[in-house]
Design a protein around this motif. Structure first.
Motif, PDB file in Angstrom:
ATOM      1  N   TYR A 277       0.783  -1.230   0.000  1.00 12.45           N
ATOM      2  CA  TYR A 277       0.000   0.000   0.000  1.00 12.45           C
ATOM      3  C   TYR A 277       0.822   1.291   0.000  1.00 12.45           C
ATOM      4  O   TYR A 277       0.251   2.380  -0.145  1.00 12.45           O
ATOM      5  N   GLY A 278       2.137   1.202   0.179  1.00 10.83           N
ATOM      6  CA  GLY A 278       2.945   2.403   0.351  1.00 10.83           C
ATOM      7  C   GLY A 278       3.521   2.994  -0.918  1.00 10.83           C
ATOM      8  O   GLY A 278       4.230   4.018  -0.840  1.00 10.83           O
ATOM      9  N   GLY A 279       3.254   2.385  -2.061  1.00  9.17           N
ATOM     10  CA  GLY A 279       3.720   2.964  -3.310  1.00  9.17           C
ATOM     11  C   GLY A 279       5.230   2.971  -3.488  1.00  9.17           C
ATOM     12  O   GLY A 279       5.756   3.722  -4.315  1.00  9.17           O
ATOM     13  N   MET A 280       5.934   2.136  -2.744  1.00  4.30           N
ATOM     14  CA  MET A 280       7.387   2.105  -2.860  1.00  4.30           C
ATOM     15  C   MET A 280       7.795   1.481  -4.200  1.00  4.30           C
ATOM     16  O   MET A 280       7.179   0.528  -4.670  1.00  4.30           O
ATOM     17  N   ARG A 281       8.880   2.017  -4.783  1.00  6.12           N
ATOM     18  CA  ARG A 281       9.290   1.670  -6.140  1.00  6.12           C
ATOM     19  C   ARG A 281      10.606   0.894  -6.096  1.00  6.12           C
ATOM     20  O   ARG A 281      11.644   1.450  -5.722  1.00  6.12           O
ATOM     21  N   PRO A 282      10.583  -0.389  -6.461  1.00 13.86           N
ATOM     22  CA  PRO A 282      11.780  -1.230  -6.290  1.00 13.86           C
ATOM     23  C   PRO A 282      12.943  -0.851  -7.181  1.00 13.86           C
ATOM     24  O   PRO A 282      14.055  -1.339  -6.967  1.00 13.86           O
ATOM     25  N   ASP A 283      12.734   0.024  -8.160  1.00 10.08           N
ATOM     26  CA  ASP A 283      13.837   0.411  -9.036  1.00 10.08           C
ATOM     27  C   ASP A 283      14.642   1.577  -8.476  1.00 10.08           C
ATOM     28  O   ASP A 283      15.739   1.867  -8.973  1.00 10.08           O
ATOM     29  N   ARG A 284      14.113   2.272  -7.423  1.00  8.79           N
ATOM     30  CA  ARG A 284      14.834   3.453  -6.940  1.00  8.79           C
ATOM     31  C   ARG A 284      14.748   3.675  -5.435  1.00  8.79           C
ATOM     32  O   ARG A 284      15.617   4.327  -4.861  1.00  8.79           O
ATOM     33  N   ASP A 285      13.712   3.177  -4.770  1.00  6.37           N
ATOM     34  CA  ASP A 285      13.518   3.469  -3.353  1.00  6.37           C
ATOM     35  C   ASP A 285      14.301   2.499  -2.464  1.00  6.37           C
ATOM     36  O   ASP A 285      14.769   1.452  -2.909  1.00  6.37           O
ATOM     37  N   TRP A 286      14.405   2.864  -1.166  1.00  6.81           N
ATOM     38  CA  TRP A 286      15.222   2.125  -0.213  1.00  6.81           C
ATOM     39  C   TRP A 286      14.387   1.736   1.008  1.00  6.81           C
ATOM     40  O   TRP A 286      13.523   2.503   1.445  1.00  6.81           O
ATOM     41  N   LEU A 287      14.678   0.568   1.569  1.00  5.17           N
ATOM     42  CA  LEU A 287      13.980   0.043   2.737  1.00  5.17           C
ATOM     43  C   LEU A 287      14.956  -0.033   3.905  1.00  5.17           C
ATOM     44  O   LEU A 287      16.071  -0.531   3.754  1.00  5.17           O
ATOM     45  N   GLN A 288      14.519   0.435   5.081  1.00  2.00           N
ATOM     46  CA  GLN A 288      15.441   0.672   6.190  1.00  2.00           C
ATOM     47  C   GLN A 288      15.117  -0.144   7.447  1.00  2.00           C
ATOM     48  O   GLN A 288      15.476   0.256   8.552  1.00  2.00           O
ATOM     49  N   PHE A 289      14.478  -1.288   7.295  1.00  2.00           N
ATOM     50  CA  PHE A 289      14.149  -2.112   8.454  1.00  2.00           C
ATOM     51  C   PHE A 289      15.415  -2.389   9.268  1.00  2.00           C
ATOM     52  O   PHE A 289      16.472  -2.683   8.723  1.00  2.00           O
ATOM     53  N   ASP A 290      15.274  -2.314  10.577  1.00  3.45           N
ATOM     54  CA  ASP A 290      16.397  -2.453  11.511  1.00  3.45           C
ATOM     55  C   ASP A 290      16.137  -3.682  12.373  1.00  3.45           C
ATOM     56  O   ASP A 290      15.203  -3.708  13.167  1.00  3.45           O
ATOM     57  N   CYS A 291      16.985  -4.703  12.243  1.00  5.99           N
ATOM     58  CA  CYS A 291      16.727  -5.960  12.958  1.00  5.99           C
ATOM     59  C   CYS A 291      16.724  -5.767  14.467  1.00  5.99           C
ATOM     60  O   CYS A 291      15.997  -6.464  15.181  1.00  5.99           O
ATOM     61  N   ALA A 292      17.507  -4.819  14.987  1.00  2.29           N
ATOM     62  CA  ALA A 292      17.551  -4.617  16.439  1.00  2.29           C
ATOM     63  C   ALA A 292      16.244  -4.073  16.985  1.00  2.29           C
ATOM     64  O   ALA A 292      15.974  -4.191  18.186  1.00  2.29           O
ATOM     65  N   LEU A 293      15.418  -3.501  16.126  1.00  2.00           N
ATOM     66  CA  LEU A 293      14.125  -2.968  16.548  1.00  2.00           C
ATOM     67  C   LEU A 293      12.974  -3.878  16.161  1.00  2.00           C
ATOM     68  O   LEU A 293      11.862  -3.704  16.675  1.00  2.00           O
TER      69      LEU A 293
END
Length: 387
Positions: A277-293
């Motif tokens: 649902y977030g409209g993120m674009r796999p050709d240019r955008d970045w994902l910042q999930f942090d395993c410690a959180l």
């Protein structure tokens, strides 16, 4: 092979800085030690972990809920006999006994902190760097050279543009090619002036990322997007509330450059909703999930599986947090790099002694576990807890 104790202490990481949402004047972090009965190189194996910066210590949850579940679990359920070391997935399952689904706030940080220590101990028992252990388990080649960027540019009391420029120049002098600064803690015209000051300082030597820390409503997020799109930014990070997927999706209509988000999403279910649902674009955008959180590496592996289902490459992940755990994941699982804090949140931030940034990359040292023993100021604090 047994876990004989789990210890936690809450430590201050206070700093006179603020972003668009919070100040860090009373910030704390949990430091944990998972003590085993195994010895390697004449020393008892202890796994260490801490929660990522910007989140308070989780001592209550760790001591009152998750610690005892590990210590009371049947020892055999926590060990991978075939691999001859601990079983992080079994330990994670023990921690999450009697936990309802959902509620991915403070609980996810407590579990992620302990999970870091478990993986540190697991790799130490195997006498391998964690990044090599992970690569072997996934059947892939490790990539010890990891991209890193310098995070800073906070709002300081009485700080002017000259001081901000000097800070960014110091990162370039240390080998970084991407730097990040905070926005959203001042009016738009002031932030635009600050951005232009940094861009003038770094020139063609580096690229600039900006981070709003989820501060903006839709109208403000769009106004910033319209201002920012004239600059060659590395990314526009976390414009609005992390769960406002409609706001994030709407920005793609007005901001063609790369965007980044995910540090405040704490589960594979959250990651799935962002990609739905977030409209993120796999050709240019970045994902910042942090395993410690986000419940630790065990859950992070599930997040990576979700990304694959949506056609995303792990190379589009650059985790938040600036810690060595994510560095190992990046090197072992093929992520796009990692955040770093050259001057802040010490002794927890930064790299092992002797590791230097060259052309925006570091090379992982061959240290067993996560590599905390290679950072002299950090391992001293850790051993005070465990030994």
């Amino acid at each position: 092979m047994r876990i004989v104790d789990v210890r936690e202490i809450t430590k201050p990481i206070a700093s006179p800085i603020r972003n668009a949402y919070i100040d860090f004047s009373r910030m704390t972090a949990s430091l944990v030690a998972v003590v085993t009965d195994v010895e390697r190189a004449g020393r008892r194996v202890v796994g260490y972990g801490f929660n990522s910066n910007g989140r308070y210590g989780q001592g209550g949850l760790i001591r009152e809920r998750f610690r005892d579940r590990i210590l009371e679990a049947p020892p055999g359920s926590l060990v991978d006999e075939a691999a001859g070391t601990l079983d992080p997935h079994g330990i994670w399952a023990a921690m999450m006994t009697n936990e309802k689904p959902g509620g991915h706030g403070e609980r996810s940080v407590a579990v992620g902190t302990l999970d870091m220590a478990v993986w540190d101990a697991t790799a130490k028992i195997a006498s391998k760097p964690l990044f090599r252990l992970l690569a072997e388990r996934e059947g892939r080649a490790a990539a010890p050279r990891v991209f890193v960027y310098a995070a800073g540019g906070y709002y300081y009391p009485g700080r002017d543009d000259a001081a901000l420029r000097a800070e960014m120049r110091s990162y370039l002098d240390r080998g970084y090619t991407v730097v990040k600064m905070k926005i959203g803690g001042a009016p738009l015209h002031e932030d635009q002036r600050r951005i232009e000051a940094v861009l003038a300082e770094i020139g063609a030597q580096a690229r600039l990322a900006v981070d709003a820390n989820g501060r903006f409503d839709r109208e403000t997020a769009v106004a910033y997007a319209e201002m920012l799109r004239q600059y060659p930014l590395f990314w526009y990070e976390e414009a609005g509330d992390p769960l406002d997927y409609a706001l994030q999706a709407g920005l793609a209509d007005v901001y063609p450059g790369p965007m980044a988000t995910g540090e405040n999403l704490f589960s594979h279910q959250d990651a799935r909703n962002l990609l739905r649902y977030g409209g993120m674009r796999p050709d240019r955008d970045w994902l910042q999930f942090d395993c410690a959180l986000s419940y630790g590496l065990v859950e992070y592996l599930r997040i990576l599986d979700v990304l694959g289902q949506f056609g995303w490459s792990p190379s589009r992940c650059i985790p938040h947090g600036g810690h060595q755990m994510s560095l190992n994941i990046a090197a072992g699982l093929g992520l796009g790099g990692n955040e770093s804090y050259p001057d802040l949140f010490q002794p927890y931030g930064g790299f092992p002694d002797g590791v230097r940034v060259e052309d925006g990359h570091i090379v992982m040292p061959e240290l067993p576990g996560i590599g905390f023993e290679g950072k002299s100021d950090l391992i001293q604090v850790m051993r005070e807890l465990a030994e």
